[in-house]
Design an enzyme around this catalytic site. Structure first.
Site, short mmCIF file in Angstrom:
data_model
loop_
_atom_site.label_atom_id
_atom_site.label_comp_id
_atom_site.label_asym_id
_atom_site.label_seq_id
_atom_site.Cartn_x
_atom_site.Cartn_y
_atom_site.Cartn_z
N LYS A 125 0.81 -1.22 0.00
CA LYS A 125 0.00 0.00 0.00
C LYS A 125 0.84 1.26 0.00
O LYS A 125 0.45 2.27 -0.58
CB LYS A 125 -0.97 0.00 1.19
CG LYS A 125 -2.09 -1.00 1.03
CD LYS A 125 -3.26 -0.67 1.92
CE LYS A 125 -4.40 -1.64 1.68
NZ LYS A 125 -5.55 -1.35 2.55
N LYS B 266 -15.04 -5.82 -3.48
CA LYS B 266 -15.99 -4.82 -3.00
C LYS B 266 -15.53 -3.40 -3.27
O LYS B 266 -16.26 -2.45 -3.08
CB LYS B 266 -16.35 -5.05 -1.53
CG LYS B 266 -15.31 -4.70 -0.48
CD LYS B 266 -15.88 -5.14 0.88
CE LYS B 266 -15.01 -5.10 2.08
NZ LYS B 266 -14.52 -3.91 2.64
N LYS C 43 -10.74 -11.91 -8.44
CA LYS C 43 -11.76 -12.04 -7.40
C LYS C 43 -12.82 -10.94 -7.50
O LYS C 43 -12.51 -9.82 -7.88
CB LYS C 43 -11.03 -11.93 -6.05
CG LYS C 43 -11.82 -12.41 -4.87
CD LYS C 43 -10.94 -12.40 -3.62
CE LYS C 43 -11.70 -11.80 -2.47
NZ LYS C 43 -10.93 -11.67 -1.24
#
Ligand code: LTN
Length: 327
Positions: free
Chosen positions: A112, A196, A193
């Site tokens: 990140k 969300k 995948k």
């Protein structure tokens, strides 16, 4: 004696059918096996920039959806992380017993922090906040995806180090790797995948999506030119993904689904998948709407906060005493 399990939900993005089939469904099935703590990790959501509305709305949305999916507030102690004011206090005490080197080696941090040169210090220290979440409730087990396993291992190291230095204070938790649920893939690109936080959401079914849109997404899911409803993860990832969705929502196994649709073409099969998904979502959305328009969630969070605030306050006092932070 039942063991204690803790689950944390980071309220970012929108919950998807993949979250339900991959995780929530198992949680519902397992809720009698443990003493369950379930919390919304809202303070974890601010390590990277997040819109205020999204954060605030997601706190309640996520909980309402979990409850609508079958999480029982009588079988789970449910709370909001930021309601427990002792958590950041404990986190500080633990930070002072954690090495910079340990945190800078965390894989998630490395990934990140690469994306944005101007990352916050919170992105670095976040695993200590997670350790606090876990240690405050004396969790035996922490069900996590493989990406969070390293953070639970760090928690074990921090806890044992503290115990060694100051005397027995924390229970040493274990990660419970929850790759048992079926992994649901993106409908447009079945090699990745269903996420969300995906931008192009044609391939993603959100639990609160309009049902007409859901049907459209399923009918236009990527398949192959073979025309047979047969499970083959490698050669037919799109069809296999739809078979997984159908099988999970109807509690059937793969071969039963293949047998049912052996004479169907893709359009007929997709239409059957859409029927099953839409009737599932319709039920969830109905319950969701009742919950979101009531004060039930507030009540649940207030009760949960009372329980966990007491645990955290006791833990904080114990730690202060051991460290020498008292008059
Ligand atoms: N880091 C987790 C969320 C999380 C969590 C926790 C999970 C925060 N604290 C404690 C388990 C236990 C995530 O990013 N999904």
């Amino acid at each position: 004696m039942k063991k204690i399990s803790l689950t944390g939900l980071k309220p970012t993005g929108s919950l998807t059918l993949g979250n339900y089939i991959g995780a929530i469904k198992q949680m519902v099935e397992m809720q009698d096996n443990y003493i369950n703590y379930l919390f919304v990790a809202d303070m974890h959501a601010i390590t990277v920039p997040i819109n205020r509305e999204e954060l605030h709305n997601n706190i309640k949305n996520f909980l309402a959806l979990y409850l609508a999916c079958g999480i029982d507030p009588k079988k789970n102690i449910i709370y909001l992380q930021s309601d427990i004011e002792y958590i950041p206090c404990i986190s500080w005490l633990l930070e002072c017993n954690t090495y910079y080197g340990e945190l800078s080696r965390m894989i998630q941090f490395k990934e990140k922090s690469k994306k944005n040169a101007n990352f916050s210090v919170g992105l670095l220290t976040y695993p200590v906040l997670m350790a606090t979440d876990i240690l405050v409730v004396d969790a035996d087990y922490v069900p996590v995806g493989i990406d969070q396993k390293q953070h639970v291992e760090l928690t074990r190291n921090i806890a044992s180090r503290f115990n060694k230095k100051y005397g027995e204070t924390f229970k040493i938790p274990e990660p419970l790797i929850t790759e048992v649920g079926t992994k649901i893939m993106d409908l447009v690109d079945p090699s990745k995948k269903m996420s969300k936080t995906e931008e192009n959401n044609k391939g993603v079914i959100c639990l609160l999506d309009d049902l007409k849109l859901v049907r459209k997404k399923i009918m236009s899911a990527t398949t192959d030119s073979d025309m047979k409803v047969v499970y083959d993860q490698e050669k037919k990832p799109g069809i296999s993904n739809l078979i997984n969705i159908y099988a999970s929502l109807t509690n059937k196994n793969i071969s039963e689904v293949e047998e049912m649709f052996k004479n169907s073409n893709y359009a007929q099969f997709k239409s059957a998948v859409a029927d099953v998904v839409c009737s599932f979502l319709e039920k969830i959305q109905l319950r969701y709407n009742e919950l979101i328009n009531s004060d039930e969630i507030d009540k649940i969070l207030r009760e949960g906060a009372l329980v966990v605030r007491k645990m955290a306050s006791d833990k904080f006092d114990t730690m202060k005493l051991k460290i020498g932070l008292y008059r």
